[in-house]
Design an enzyme around this catalytic site. Sequence first.
Site, PDB file in Angstrom:
ATOM      1  N   ASP A  60       0.728   5.274  -4.531  1.00  0.00           N
ATOM      2  CA  ASP A  60       0.407   6.623  -4.990  1.00  0.00           C
ATOM      3  C   ASP A  60      -0.182   6.610  -6.395  1.00  0.00           C
ATOM      4  O   ASP A  60       0.313   7.298  -7.292  1.00  0.00           O
ATOM      5  CB  ASP A  60       1.663   7.500  -4.932  1.00  0.00           C
ATOM      6  CG  ASP A  60       1.323   8.983  -5.036  1.00  0.00           C
ATOM      7  OD1 ASP A  60       0.165   9.348  -4.733  1.00  0.00           O
ATOM      8  OD2 ASP A  60       2.214   9.771  -5.429  1.00  0.00           O
TER       9      ASP A  60
ATOM     10  N   GLY B 240      10.995  13.905  -6.762  1.00  0.00           N
ATOM     11  CA  GLY B 240      12.032  14.730  -7.342  1.00  0.00           C
ATOM     12  C   GLY B 240      11.574  15.324  -8.654  1.00  0.00           C
ATOM     13  O   GLY B 240      10.399  15.238  -9.023  1.00  0.00           O
TER      14      GLY B 240
END
Length: 795
Positions: free
Chosen positions: A629, A520
């Site tokens: 990640d 986001g």
Amino acid sequence: MALVLLRLIFLTIFLRFIAAQQTNGSVSVGASLIATPNVKPWLSSSGEFAFGFQQVQGSDSFLLSIWYDKIADKTVIWYPEEGPLVPTGSKVELIRGSGLVLSNPQGRQIWTSGPISDLAFGHMNDTGNFVIVGSNSRKIWDSFDFPADTMLPAQLMVRGGVINSKMSNTNYSGGRFQLRLLQNGNLVLNTRNIPSGFAYEPYYISGTYDAINSTNSGERVIFDETGDMYILRGSGQRFDLTTRGAVPSGDYYHRATLDSDGVFRQYYYPKNPTGNTSWEVIWFEPENICLNIRGNQDSGACGFNNVCSFDGNRPTCACPQGFSLLDPNDANGDCKPDFTPSCHEVESNNGRDTFDFIELNGISWPQSDYEHMNPANEQSCKSSCLEDCFCAVAAYRDGECWKKRFPLSNGRKVASANVKSFLKFRKGDIPGTPPRLLGKYKDQRTLILVGSVLLGTCVSVIVVLTVAICVGFFVIYKKKVRNTYPSSNAIENNLPHFTYQELDKATNGFKDELGKGAFGIVYKGVIGKTMVAVKKLNRLVQDGEKEFKTEVDSIARTHHKNLVQLLGYCDEGEQRLLIYEYMSNGTLAVFLFGDTRPTWKERSYIAVGIAKGLRYLHEECSAQIIHCDIKPQNILLDEYFNAKISDFGLAKLLLMNQSRTNTGIRGTKGYVAPEWFRNTPITVKVDVYSFGVLLLEIISCRKSLVLESEYEGVSVLTDLAWDYYLEGRLDAFVEKDLEALDDYKNLTRFVMVGLWCIQENSLLRPTMRKVVQMLEGEIEVAEPPCPGPLSVTTC
Ligand SMILES: *[C@@H]1O[C@H](CO)[C@@H](O)[C@H](O)[C@H]1NC(C)=O
Ligand SMILES: *[C@@H]1O[C@H](CO)[C@@H](O)[C@H](O)[C@H]1NC(C)=O
Ligand SMILES: *[C@@H]1O[C@H](CO)[C@@H](O)[C@H](O)[C@H]1NC(C)=O
Ligand SMILES: *[C@@H]1O[C@H](CO)[C@@H](O)[C@H](O)[C@H]1NC(C)=O
Ligand SMILES: *[C@@H]1O[C@H](CO)[C@@H](O)[C@H](O)[C@H]1NC(C)=O
């Protein structure tokens, strides 16, 4: 078959549960408890207090303690002196002739209440007091007489009484702070020397010693059953600690605790909580611990060289620029300089060539002066300090100069702007704040990585690949047991919840975008006076509501210097937002690949920080977190260039259809481990791989992925590193970075660690614990093998 077994287990648990509810608080002679994760404690008759073993969060150790059993976080109110932690299998037993005895699994006695001959029974009283009753029905021993860090209603302290703080939230051994009712009638708070126990000057004095008429002096501290605390004078008069009428009426728990930050606070908590509830503070002493501690013998409210700031409620300690914590797990402890102080060698030109100053705004160390110059000006003040190898800090105010020496004590933030503190540091030794670093966040949005598509959910994969039916059954069993006795590490978070409207206001209508990532968009905001980063999450997996809460819970429970701290959240309708601390120096990507190359020292410091953050996520937090990640865009830098990992714990929340896609990653190696392209289980080792790539980037300031189009990239860095390493040409790898080459031994070690981390075979990759040890030179690094068959170069 399985069903029958399951029912049986349910029944057993249910019966145990019922049995636990029907206690009258009585503990018979010979009764014992064994420390295991779901051991049933001895409950008081109302079930409100429990005596037993509480598992210490994130460890295999147990604390013998008394706690509020009906409060979600099971707040501990008593433990034996020095709070010894014991391993699984330890035992506490009520023995005739010996009293309460705590022993380790080998049978060695760790603690005892003391020999008690005519013991009749033990009793967990509904007041929170554990009492040993003698055969004459009289109390022989009780926990109220041997308080830990907390007092409860119905408990009192007589002259000579002492309460010690804990060392920290997870270390129950005696800390630096003490509450004492002195023989003269004064109630005082003081710091003390560990281990001698020598009491330093008080930082709070009640003033209940009456020098003229000693019968008016304080005789005892009383915490009465209505929740009022006061000092009772010999004359019968009260000296109120709790302002009368300040205690909320109705059904509340009350406690007064000398917290590990040195503040004595009275708290309350509703017995029938509605919604999110936490302990609220009624009053505390001293008023501002950062300023009130001013003795010149110890370090102050925080450790030596540390700096205290007070927000009106709580003090916070933070090492000033150029310093880092001596013990990284003790934020309130001492700070060590990240540079070699002066007087180490003969300095050329009076130190002018070797040292420089950074100005530390609004920080003062009032107790460390050894010279005072009056009159002086700012220039002469600094010169004098520069030429004096004993001088650590030059402080200047209104035409006066003070020279200060190490270790600096009683450091505190001061509001008045006319105090200037200049810290002397060895040139090139500490990360400064050059102007090029300002406004970094703005650039971030152009650099948001393409590799983010590669993200996947770790969990679904693990579950699919590893769960067999019998394992599943085992899990269900364990879970049920745990739910029945949530005695141990069910420390629920009390993370502030915000409404969407509040965040809309805090971010000025989501105006100032800091960056955009796989999860986001991040916006800058201000809550109260604190700058924050507000992350507005993309739509979540269906049914994501429960998952969101679970994840937020587990993220909120993580606390580490190298992790971005979650400060709050919002879930309202479709909106899911997370509020994080704001990181003034932006992302590592911008720092590393920006126009000026950071120094080798800065880079190696950052690399070790990231490794420690990952080690924490993998091994030290209560539920293991695989990041999935790791890349420079997900590492942020705080004002002192401490690396902080962000976005951890979010991988599970990604939309299903975004997970494990491999669009455009054929034949490339970015940061993702080879497991992602195969049908092999995803473990913490995927993070180790990504860290390896990142480490090689940090060493060489080269990007791992050369982007050819939005989704196509060629990774050359890992091959390059191996080639240069084989050829013994690390100078070419770091592009003749002289500072790094000067430190050749460490440089080589870092490259070797990187090569171990990027092994194709995940089993060959070290754990993050080992990575940290290798980077810090604690253990030798073996010759790494060729990273793997997929490498385009020949091995
Ligand atoms: C508590 O119950 C036990 C048996 O269940 C009984 O022996 C004991 O006397 C009771 N103690 C009190 C204080 O009521
Ligand atoms: C429990 O505490 C209350 C209040 O101090 C006291 O009246 C009562 O006698 C205690 N019970 C036992 C069994 O010690
Ligand atoms: C608690 O702190 C003391 C003093 O720093 C230390 O000796 C002890 O090992 C610590 N205990 C634990 C369990 O970390
Ligand atoms: C001391 O204080 C007590 C109680 O207030 C009082 O009764 C007594 O007279 C005082 N004594 C003197 C010598 O003032
Ligand atoms: C939840 O906690 C926050 C922060 O402590 C508080 O502002 C809010 O009012 C609480 N909500 C409820 C329903 O108690």
